[in-house]
Scaffold this motif. Structure first.
Motif, short mmCIF file in Angstrom:
data_model
loop_
_atom_site.label_atom_id
_atom_site.label_comp_id
_atom_site.label_asym_id
_atom_site.label_seq_id
_atom_site.Cartn_x
_atom_site.Cartn_y
_atom_site.Cartn_z
N TRP A 10 0.83 -1.20 0.00
CA TRP A 10 0.00 0.00 0.00
C TRP A 10 0.86 1.25 0.00
CZ3 TRP A 10 -4.48 -1.23 -1.57
CH2 TRP A 10 -5.06 -2.45 -1.20
N LEU A 11 1.97 1.23 0.73
CA LEU A 11 2.87 2.37 0.71
C LEU A 11 3.54 2.50 -0.65
CD1 LEU A 11 4.55 2.14 4.25
CD2 LEU A 11 2.74 3.69 3.47
N ARG A 12 3.81 1.36 -1.29
CA ARG A 12 4.38 1.41 -2.63
C ARG A 12 3.38 2.03 -3.61
NH1 ARG A 12 6.57 -4.45 -4.00
NH2 ARG A 12 7.13 -3.42 -5.94
N LEU A 13 2.11 1.71 -3.45
CA LEU A 13 1.08 2.29 -4.32
C LEU A 13 0.98 3.80 -4.10
CD1 LEU A 13 -1.11 1.79 -6.41
CD2 LEU A 13 -2.71 1.33 -4.54
N LEU A 14 1.04 4.23 -2.84
CA LEU A 14 1.02 5.67 -2.55
C LEU A 14 2.25 6.36 -3.15
CD1 LEU A 14 -0.21 5.78 1.17
CD2 LEU A 14 -1.47 6.47 -0.88
N GLY A 15 3.40 5.68 -3.07
CA GLY A 15 4.60 6.23 -3.68
C GLY A 15 4.46 6.37 -5.18
N ALA A 16 3.83 5.39 -5.83
CA ALA A 16 3.61 5.44 -7.27
C ALA A 16 2.67 6.59 -7.63
CB ALA A 16 3.04 4.12 -7.77
N ILE A 17 1.64 6.81 -6.83
CA ILE A 17 0.71 7.91 -7.08
C ILE A 17 1.44 9.25 -6.94
CG2 ILE A 17 -1.34 9.08 -6.19
CD1 ILE A 17 -2.46 6.32 -5.49
N PHE A 18 2.33 9.35 -5.95
CA PHE A 18 3.14 10.57 -5.81
C PHE A 18 4.02 10.77 -7.06
CE2 PHE A 18 7.33 12.34 -4.72
CZ PHE A 18 6.94 13.63 -4.38
N GLY A 19 4.58 9.68 -7.57
CA GLY A 19 5.37 9.77 -8.78
C GLY A 19 4.55 10.28 -9.96
N GLN A 20 3.29 9.86 -10.05
CA GLN A 20 2.41 10.33 -11.11
C GLN A 20 2.12 11.82 -10.96
OE1 GLN A 20 2.47 8.36 -13.33
NE2 GLN A 20 1.25 6.51 -13.16
N LEU A 21 1.96 12.27 -9.72
CA LEU A 21 1.75 13.70 -9.48
C LEU A 21 2.98 14.49 -9.93
CD1 LEU A 21 0.31 16.15 -8.24
CD2 LEU A 21 1.26 15.48 -6.02
N LEU A 22 4.15 14.01 -9.59
CA LEU A 22 5.39 14.68 -9.97
C LEU A 22 5.54 14.72 -11.49
CD1 LEU A 22 7.87 15.97 -8.60
CD2 LEU A 22 9.00 13.74 -8.76
N LEU A 98 -5.34 6.26 -13.70
CA LEU A 98 -6.40 7.17 -13.25
C LEU A 98 -5.79 8.36 -12.51
CD1 LEU A 98 -9.38 7.83 -12.85
CD2 LEU A 98 -9.38 6.38 -10.82
N ALA A 99 -4.82 8.10 -11.62
CA ALA A 99 -4.17 9.18 -10.88
C ALA A 99 -3.44 10.13 -11.82
CB ALA A 99 -3.20 8.59 -9.86
N SER A 133 9.03 8.91 -13.25
CA SER A 133 8.79 7.59 -13.83
C SER A 133 9.58 6.51 -13.09
CB SER A 133 9.17 7.58 -15.31
OG SER A 133 8.38 8.49 -16.05
N GLY A 134 10.80 6.87 -12.67
CA GLY A 134 11.61 5.93 -11.90
C GLY A 134 10.96 5.58 -10.57
N ILE A 135 10.33 6.56 -9.93
CA ILE A 135 9.63 6.31 -8.67
C ILE A 135 8.47 5.34 -8.89
CG2 ILE A 135 8.17 7.37 -6.89
CD1 ILE A 135 9.88 9.89 -7.15
N VAL A 136 7.72 5.58 -9.96
CA VAL A 136 6.57 4.72 -10.26
C VAL A 136 7.02 3.28 -10.50
CG1 VAL A 136 4.68 4.29 -11.88
CG2 VAL A 136 5.22 6.63 -11.19
N LEU A 137 8.08 3.11 -11.29
CA LEU A 137 8.57 1.77 -11.60
C LEU A 137 9.17 1.09 -10.37
CD1 LEU A 137 10.23 2.39 -15.08
CD2 LEU A 137 8.04 1.33 -14.60
N THR A 138 9.89 1.87 -9.55
CA THR A 138 10.47 1.31 -8.33
C THR A 138 9.39 0.79 -7.39
OG1 THR A 138 12.39 2.78 -8.46
CG2 THR A 138 11.89 1.83 -6.30
N CYS A 139 8.24 1.44 -7.42
CA CYS A 139 7.13 1.03 -6.57
C CYS A 139 6.32 -0.11 -7.19
CB CYS A 139 6.22 2.22 -6.28
SG CYS A 139 6.99 3.49 -5.24
N GLY A 140 6.78 -0.64 -8.32
CA GLY A 140 6.13 -1.80 -8.92
C GLY A 140 4.87 -1.48 -9.69
#
Length: 295
Positions: A10-22, A98-99, A133-140
């Protein structure tokens, strides 16, 4: 602390959403005000938005409707991917898509460029979007688009790899930019995407740093398909023989991120509680290795 957090799905998913915002911020603040374009499906959606605005007279105000178009285009892609790539990967991609579409659509685009120099904006926007994009990929996770299409083609036995499909698609897209707009727009769009790809590639190569060997007496084909659908990573397997017992066993080999180790261990043990693993860190991946959506 970061290492521990990235083991929590779940924290990885939140991290990916943050990456999408960035990523959305980097585009709307540095690239869109200069009327430049990214590549892939989003680049296509930006092109459609421009054609609707300039040739059909549709006024979108300060907001960029390309984000909404991006989500709409991804819906049939994800429906096809559901059967080819599995539920887990598609659900994560759907949430991130979606994010990304939401952030891209609601973040106002400045009426004047924040940085007037186009090369500087391309460099700064490329670095930020590459890191995002690296953050999103790192978060799976993944933003969807061309990677999903390429993986679906590969899963169906096509000779078209993810890289070849993306390269061909973007070549046609940038040719369209060159014909429809000024050469300056097309060239600086390529420069932006080049900077973004360089940064992403550096983060991406460092992320795939673990190899896992799984020893099991279970069904290797079923287990391999389970790993592919759960992680979006391919598996190589062969039959081994235990020297002490003389019994046959199946050996599965997969390259992955260090943040996926615990999740892989739990997933495999849910299917075969008697399986055991050998992990090795610090590996380098090179050559004809297809990097997945979530590395």
């Amino acid at each position: 602390m970061i290492y521990t957090a990235l083991h929590n799905r779940w924290l990885r998913l939140l991290g990916a959403i943050f990456g999408q915002l960035l990523f959305a911020l980097s585009l709307n603040l540095f690239i869109v005000p200069l009327h430049l374009y990214t590549g892939g499906v989003m680049g296509l959606c930006q092109l459609l938005r421009t054609l609707m605005s300039d040739y059909m007279g549709v006024n979108f105000g300060q907001y960029d409707v390309a984000g909404i178009l991006y989500f709409i285009v991804n819906i049939p892609i994800l429906l096809i991917a559901w059967r080819s790539l599995g539920r887990g990967l598609v659900v994560r991609t759907l949430i991130c898509t979606l994010a990304y579409s939401l952030f891209y659509s609601i973040i106002p685009v400045p009426t004047a460029p924040i940085i007037d120099d186009m090369l500087t904006s391309c460099l700064l926007g490329g670095i930020i979007s590459g890191v995002a994009s690296g953050i999103v990929l790192t978060c799976g996770c993944s933003s969807g688009g061309l990677d999903v299409v390429g993986l679906c083609l590969s899963a169906k036995g096509s000779n078209i790899t993810v890289g070849r499909f993306s390269l061909g698609f973007n070549a046609v897209l940038y040719a369209a930019f060159l014909m429809l707009f000024s050469p300056e727009i097309a060239i600086y769009s390529v420069i932006y995407n080049y900077f973004s790809a360089i940064v992403l590639d550096r983060l991406h190569q460092q992320n795939v740093s673990m190899q896992a060997m799984i020893f099991t007496k279970g069904d290797e084909k079923k287990l391999s398909q389970f790993i592919i659908q759960s992680f979006g990573r391919s598996v190589t397997y062969w039959t081994g023989t235990g020297a002490y017992t003389g019994e046959k066993c199946n050996v599965l080999y997969v390259c992955l991120s260090k943040y996926e180790v615990e999740e892989l261990r739990r997933a495999v043990h849910s299917m075969d509680p008697h399986a055991f693993f050998v992990f090795q860190s610090g590996i380098q991946v090179d050559g004809n290795f297809r990097r997945n959506l979530g590395n």
